[in-house]
Write a protein that holds these residues in place. Structure first.
Motif, PDB file in Angstrom:
ATOM      1  N   GLN A  33       1.026  -1.423  -0.129  1.00  0.00           N
ATOM      2  CA  GLN A  33       0.222  -0.145   0.183  1.00  0.00           C
ATOM      3  C   GLN A  33       0.989   1.172  -0.145  1.00  0.00           C
ATOM      4  O   GLN A  33       0.563   2.218  -0.854  1.00  0.00           O
ATOM      5  N   ASN A  34       2.025   1.061   0.747  1.00  0.00           N
ATOM      6  CA  ASN A  34       2.973   2.309   1.213  1.00  0.00           C
ATOM      7  C   ASN A  34       3.649   2.523  -0.821  1.00  0.00           C
ATOM      8  O   ASN A  34       3.319   3.642  -0.767  1.00  0.00           O
ATOM      9  N   ILE A  35       3.918   1.527  -1.384  1.00  0.00           N
ATOM     10  CA  ILE A  35       3.916   2.249  -2.908  1.00  0.00           C
ATOM     11  C   ILE A  35       3.584   2.049  -4.048  1.00  0.00           C
ATOM     12  O   ILE A  35       3.325   3.246  -4.311  1.00  0.00           O
ATOM     13  N   LEU A  36       1.976   2.023  -3.380  1.00  0.00           N
ATOM     14  CA  LEU A  36       1.045   2.541  -4.671  1.00  0.00           C
ATOM     15  C   LEU A  36       0.446   3.833  -4.617  1.00  0.00           C
ATOM     16  O   LEU A  36       0.438   4.755  -4.848  1.00  0.00           O
ATOM     17  N   LYS A  37       0.994   4.030  -2.601  1.00  0.00           N
ATOM     18  CA  LYS A  37      -0.032   5.563  -2.259  1.00  0.00           C
ATOM     19  C   LYS A  37       1.396   6.331  -2.549  1.00  0.00           C
ATOM     20  O   LYS A  37       1.201   7.783  -3.040  1.00  0.00           O
ATOM     21  N   ASN A  38       2.504   6.275  -2.674  1.00  0.00           N
ATOM     22  CA  ASN A  38       2.958   7.360  -3.846  1.00  0.00           C
ATOM     23  C   ASN A  38       3.164   7.063  -5.159  1.00  0.00           C
ATOM     24  O   ASN A  38       3.998   7.953  -5.591  1.00  0.00           O
ATOM     25  N   GLY A  39       2.241   6.686  -6.088  1.00  0.00           N
ATOM     26  CA  GLY A  39       2.377   6.680  -7.026  1.00  0.00           C
ATOM     27  C   GLY A  39       3.376   5.928  -7.935  1.00  0.00           C
ATOM     28  O   GLY A  39       2.791   5.654  -9.846  1.00  0.00           O
ATOM     29  N   ASN A  40       3.207   5.095  -7.736  1.00  0.00           N
ATOM     30  CA  ASN A  40       3.747   3.574  -8.063  1.00  0.00           C
ATOM     31  C   ASN A  40       3.054   2.322  -8.340  1.00  0.00           C
ATOM     32  O   ASN A  40       2.735   3.029  -8.407  1.00  0.00           O
ATOM     33  N   PHE A  41       3.499   1.492  -9.253  1.00  0.00           N
ATOM     34  CA  PHE A  41       2.650   0.276  -9.929  1.00  0.00           C
ATOM     35  C   PHE A  41       3.801  -0.915  -9.215  1.00  0.00           C
ATOM     36  O   PHE A  41       5.192  -0.692  -8.639  1.00  0.00           O
ATOM     37  N   ILE A  42       2.484  -1.653  -8.754  1.00  0.00           N
ATOM     38  CA  ILE A  42       3.509  -2.979  -7.719  1.00  0.00           C
ATOM     39  C   ILE A  42       2.198  -4.575  -8.324  1.00  0.00           C
ATOM     40  O   ILE A  42       1.854  -4.231  -8.538  1.00  0.00           O
ATOM     41  N   LEU A  43       3.453  -4.773  -8.716  1.00  0.00           N
ATOM     42  CA  LEU A  43       3.006  -6.387  -9.793  1.00  0.00           C
ATOM     43  C   LEU A  43       3.998  -7.770  -8.615  1.00  0.00           C
ATOM     44  O   LEU A  43       5.075  -7.569  -8.535  1.00  0.00           O
ATOM     45  N   LEU A  44       2.148  -8.380  -7.915  1.00  0.00           N
ATOM     46  CA  LEU A  44       3.009  -9.451  -7.802  1.00  0.00           C
ATOM     47  C   LEU A  44       2.541 -10.592  -7.626  1.00  0.00           C
ATOM     48  O   LEU A  44       1.857 -11.658  -8.075  1.00  0.00           O
ATOM     49  N   ALA A  45       4.014 -11.502  -7.375  1.00  0.00           N
ATOM     50  CA  ALA A  45       3.972 -12.916  -7.189  1.00  0.00           C
ATOM     51  C   ALA A  45       3.628 -13.204  -5.782  1.00  0.00           C
ATOM     52  O   ALA A  45       3.131 -14.762  -5.563  1.00  0.00           O
ATOM     53  N   ALA A  46       3.652 -12.593  -4.943  1.00  0.00           N
ATOM     54  CA  ALA A  46       4.558 -13.040  -3.338  1.00  0.00           C
ATOM     55  C   ALA A  46       2.284 -12.831  -3.247  1.00  0.00           C
ATOM     56  O   ALA A  46       1.828 -11.925  -3.963  1.00  0.00           O
ATOM     57  N   LYS A  47       1.945 -13.910  -2.512  1.00  0.00           N
ATOM     58  CA  LYS A  47       0.356 -13.749  -2.470  1.00  0.00           C
ATOM     59  C   LYS A  47       0.279 -13.180  -0.499  1.00  0.00           C
ATOM     60  O   LYS A  47      -1.770 -12.949  -0.473  1.00  0.00           O
ATOM     61  N   ASP A  48       1.057 -13.103   0.092  1.00  0.00           N
ATOM     62  CA  ASP A  48       1.017 -13.349   1.691  1.00  0.00           C
ATOM     63  C   ASP A  48      -0.106 -11.999   1.476  1.00  0.00           C
ATOM     64  O   ASP A  48      -1.355 -10.810   2.228  1.00  0.00           O
ATOM     65  N   SER A  49       0.106 -10.314   0.654  1.00  0.00           N
ATOM     66  CA  SER A  49       0.026  -8.837   0.827  1.00  0.00           C
ATOM     67  C   SER A  49      -2.139  -8.718   0.458  1.00  0.00           C
ATOM     68  O   SER A  49      -2.736  -8.269   0.474  1.00  0.00           O
ATOM     69  N   LEU A  50      -2.117  -9.493  -0.589  1.00  0.00           N
ATOM     70  CA  LEU A  50      -3.523 -10.165  -1.912  1.00  0.00           C
ATOM     71  C   LEU A  50      -4.193 -10.899  -0.592  1.00  0.00           C
ATOM     72  O   LEU A  50      -5.291 -10.745  -0.390  1.00  0.00           O
ATOM     73  N   PHE A  51      -3.600 -11.702   0.222  1.00  0.00           N
ATOM     74  CA  PHE A  51      -4.732 -12.626   0.934  1.00  0.00           C
ATOM     75  C   PHE A  51      -5.157 -11.825   2.087  1.00  0.00           C
ATOM     76  O   PHE A  51      -6.017 -11.685   2.829  1.00  0.00           O
ATOM     77  N   TYR A  52      -4.086 -10.629   3.043  1.00  0.00           N
ATOM     78  CA  TYR A  52      -4.662  -9.930   3.813  1.00  0.00           C
ATOM     79  C   TYR A  52      -5.397  -8.630   3.660  1.00  0.00           C
ATOM     80  O   TYR A  52      -6.773  -8.275   4.107  1.00  0.00           O
ATOM     81  N   GLY A  53      -6.070  -7.743   2.087  1.00  0.00           N
ATOM     82  CA  GLY A  53      -6.733  -7.113   1.106  1.00  0.00           C
ATOM     83  C   GLY A  53      -6.398  -6.797  -0.346  1.00  0.00           C
ATOM     84  O   GLY A  53      -6.447  -5.834  -0.689  1.00  0.00           O
ATOM     85  N   ILE A  54      -7.026  -8.148  -0.631  1.00  0.00           N
ATOM     86  CA  ILE A  54      -6.230  -8.298  -2.230  1.00  0.00           C
ATOM     87  C   ILE A  54      -7.457  -6.969  -2.796  1.00  0.00           C
ATOM     88  O   ILE A  54      -7.404  -6.020  -4.244  1.00  0.00           O
ATOM     89  N   ASP A  55      -8.908  -7.151  -2.001  1.00  0.00           N
ATOM     90  CA  ASP A  55     -10.163  -6.355  -2.222  1.00  0.00           C
ATOM     91  C   ASP A  55      -9.842  -4.755  -2.138  1.00  0.00           C
ATOM     92  O   ASP A  55     -10.517  -3.854  -3.041  1.00  0.00           O
ATOM     93  N   GLN A  56      -9.501  -4.122  -1.010  1.00  0.00           N
ATOM     94  CA  GLN A  56      -8.738  -3.358  -1.174  1.00  0.00           C
ATOM     95  C   GLN A  56      -8.006  -2.168  -2.100  1.00  0.00           C
ATOM     96  O   GLN A  56      -7.782  -1.317  -2.309  1.00  0.00           O
ATOM     97  N   LEU A  57      -6.943  -3.395  -2.014  1.00  0.00           N
ATOM     98  CA  LEU A  57      -5.661  -2.883  -3.593  1.00  0.00           C
ATOM     99  C   LEU A  57      -6.467  -3.058  -4.788  1.00  0.00           C
ATOM    100  O   LEU A  57      -5.993  -1.547  -5.653  1.00  0.00           O
ATOM    101  N   LEU A  58      -7.061  -3.691  -4.880  1.00  0.00           N
ATOM    102  CA  LEU A  58      -7.874  -3.665  -6.086  1.00  0.00           C
ATOM    103  C   LEU A  58      -8.704  -2.424  -6.211  1.00  0.00           C
ATOM    104  O   LEU A  58      -8.816  -1.474  -7.545  1.00  0.00           O
TER     105      LEU A  58
END
Length: 328
Positions: free
Chosen positions: A109-134
């Motif tokens: 979320q911190n990376i995205l808040k600063n106007g960056n992009f993130i591509l995830l192979a790791a699943k942990d942040s998606l498990f916690y909040g994929i609905d919010q991130l998308l």
């Protein structure tokens, strides 16, 4: 450290995680002349605003089998939790740790808040909040690799799925599919594990594959994305492969069926992971080289997404599909 030659119009890339998947991704990237300005492993971050030499990084990790901390940095180490740059691409191939999912989510979320992009192979942040991130960062996040090459399909059809889907069925763990096929053919579970390791299906620590945690994580992610539930993984039963009778697996084969580790999520919030009987003509009858995500819709139709982002190379290729979509 010698710098790479790269295309100057491409966004700078940061790689988080220089393990097998990270190195497979760098090997593909090296042929495309992208500008990689940082690479992080568990010990250190190498950083150069002008671009790192990918060949040298690969030598450190794949040939020397050494941590990045063995080498001098060009510039200072920076903390990802205090990212200040913008319009750059972060690739997260770190090992999934559900116990640290909130930490990973906050980093993403911190990376995205600063106007960056993130591509995830790791699943942990998606498990916690994929609905919010998308929802909060549309067009800024790629999840193709996290779902073995089907993440792009989920994002493209998310509005339809949130409005019309009432149940999800997933065969998302290639390791257990390989083991089931071996047991069907007369091998013991222990022999199947040895063969899976030799064929590259097995992680160095296969615990989460064998006890159903990996399958549960994946069905939880898509269930949360579509239905919005926050699942407590420790309270959900998942079947360990050593609890299913090999003779039942072989009996199902004899009568023209098969067995798969099937994750199921329903609109009422229920979630289940178990070894179920599957028809040979079903889209859920996967091979060890593919996965299937099946979404059941209210109009008696289905959306079926198949992915082959299996193993380090397949996962790296799935990341590249997300990256290409960003940079076209």
């Amino acid at each position: 450290m010698v710098l790479s030659i790269f295309s100057t119009h491409l966004k700078p890339i940061h790689l988080l995680g220089a393990g097998k998947v990270g190195c497979a991704f760098l090997s593909i990237l090296n042929q495309k002349k992208y500008k990689v300005i940082s690479v992080t492993d568990s010990k250190q971050t190498l950083y150069n605003i002008c671009g790192l030499n990918i060949n040298e990084i690969l030598k450190i990790k794949e040939i020397d089998k050494a941590p990045l901390s063995n080498y001098k940095l060009i510039n200072d180490i920076y903390e990802l939790n205090s990212v200040k740059n913008s319009n750059e691409i972060y690739i997260d191939t770190t090992s999934t740790s559900i116990q640290n999912s909130e930490i990973s989510f906050n980093r993403s979320q911190n990376i995205l808040k600063n106007g960056n992009f993130i591509l995830l192979a790791a699943k942990d942040s998606l498990f916690y909040g994929i609905d919010q991130l998308l929802t909060e960062y549309p067009g800024k996040i790629g999840i193709n690799a996290a779902l073995a090459g089907t993440g792009k399909n989920l994002i493209q059809n998310l509005d339809t799925l949130r409005n019309e889907c009432f149940a999800i069925s997933v065969v998302g763990n290639a390791t257990t599919t390989s083991l089931i096929e071996d047991i069907e053919n007369g091998y013991t579970l222990e022999e199947g594990i040895q063969r899976a390791r030799a064929n590259g299906f097995l992680e160095s620590d296969p615990t989460f594959d064998l006890d159903g945690t990996d399958a549960l994580t994946k069905i939880s992610i898509v269930g949360k994305a579509v239905f919005g539930y926050k699942y407590q993984i420790e309270k959900i039963n998942r079947q360990h492969i050593n609890t299913i009778d090999p003779e039942l697996i072989r009996y199902r084969k004899q009568k023209g069926k098969t067995t798969r580790l099937l994750g199921k999520a329903n609109i009422d919030g229920t979630l289940k992971v178990s070894y179920d009987e599957v028809d040979l003509k079903s889209p859920l009858c996967t091979t060890p080289y593919s996965v299937t995500y099946q979404y059941h819709l209210k109009n008696n139709s289905e959306l079926i997404f198949k992915g082959d982002g299996i193993g380090p190379k397949g996962t790296a290729q799935a990341i590249m599909e997300d990256l290409n979509a960003l940079t076209l």
